[in-house]
Design a protein around this motif. Structure first.
Motif, PDB file in Angstrom:
ATOM      1  N   ARG A   1       0.814  -0.996   0.027  1.00 24.24           N
ATOM      2  CA  ARG A   1       0.073   0.023  -0.021  1.00 24.24           C
ATOM      3  C   ARG A   1       1.074   1.219  -0.131  1.00 24.24           C
ATOM      4  N   HIS A   2       1.839   1.286   0.995  1.00 32.53           N
ATOM      5  CA  HIS A   2       2.574   2.555   0.957  1.00 32.53           C
ATOM      6  C   HIS A   2       3.476   2.680  -0.232  1.00 32.53           C
ATOM      7  N   GLY A   3       3.883   1.625  -0.740  1.00 30.17           N
ATOM      8  CA  GLY A   3       4.628   1.657  -2.160  1.00 30.17           C
ATOM      9  C   GLY A   3       3.792   1.898  -3.126  1.00 30.17           C
TER      10      GLY A   3
ATOM     11  N   PRO B   1      10.540  10.765  -4.870  1.00 27.99           N
ATOM     12  CA  PRO B   1       9.417  10.533  -5.718  1.00 27.99           C
ATOM     13  C   PRO B   1       8.167  10.986  -4.679  1.00 27.99           C
ATOM     14  N   GLY B   2       7.108  11.258  -5.501  1.00 29.58           N
ATOM     15  CA  GLY B   2       5.825  11.808  -4.721  1.00 29.58           C
ATOM     16  C   GLY B   2       5.194  10.619  -3.640  1.00 29.58           C
TER      17      GLY B   2
END
Ligand code: AMP
Length: 117
Positions: free
Chosen positions: A93-95, A116-117
């Protein structure tokens, strides 16, 4: 989103849905991303359906090596070596992972920002 088992990438491996395939070996397949984030954006996958890097084990050592070497070879093939490029794998998920079949993104052809954002 689907976890484990079959994914859209499995369908590409089995040629059940079309993709622009740019590289293939016994263990690796690479095709152009359907929503490119850079002038060159290629998805490189093992044919074996590993869910993500976090799901890889020492048994996958060989195929993980094949994947990394394939990315470098495809980058040469695509003429990205001089300008440089980025290789990314999103996990969970966080990735920002959306397809649960391990893949490396090969991005090149423009300056990429960091972080990266
Ligand atoms: P991720 O968000 O890291 O899981 O990356 C999944 C990537 O697969 C995204 O960049 C999508 O644009 C790409 N993708 C999804 N479906 C297809 C498809 N049918 N053909 C090519 N690329 C796809």
């Amino acid at each position: 989103m689907s976890h484990g088992g079959d994914t859209i990438f499995g369908k590409i491996i089995r040629r059940e849905i079309p993709a622009t395939i740019v590289y293939e070996t016994e263990s690796v397949l690479a095709f152009r991303d359907i929503a490119p984030q850079a002038p060159t954006h290629i998805v490189v996958i093992p044919k074996e359906p590993i869910v993500s890097l976090a799901h890889s084990t020492p048994e996958h050592r060989g195929v993980l090596g094949d994947l990394m070497l394939a990315v470098a070879e495809i980058a040469r093939q695509e003429g990205l070596e001089d300008g440089g490029y980025r290789v990314v794998t999103n996990i969970g998920r966080h990735g920002g992972q959306t397809v649960f079949h391990l893949h490396l993104h090969l991005l090149g052809g423009r300056d990429l920002s960091w972080p990266p954002g």
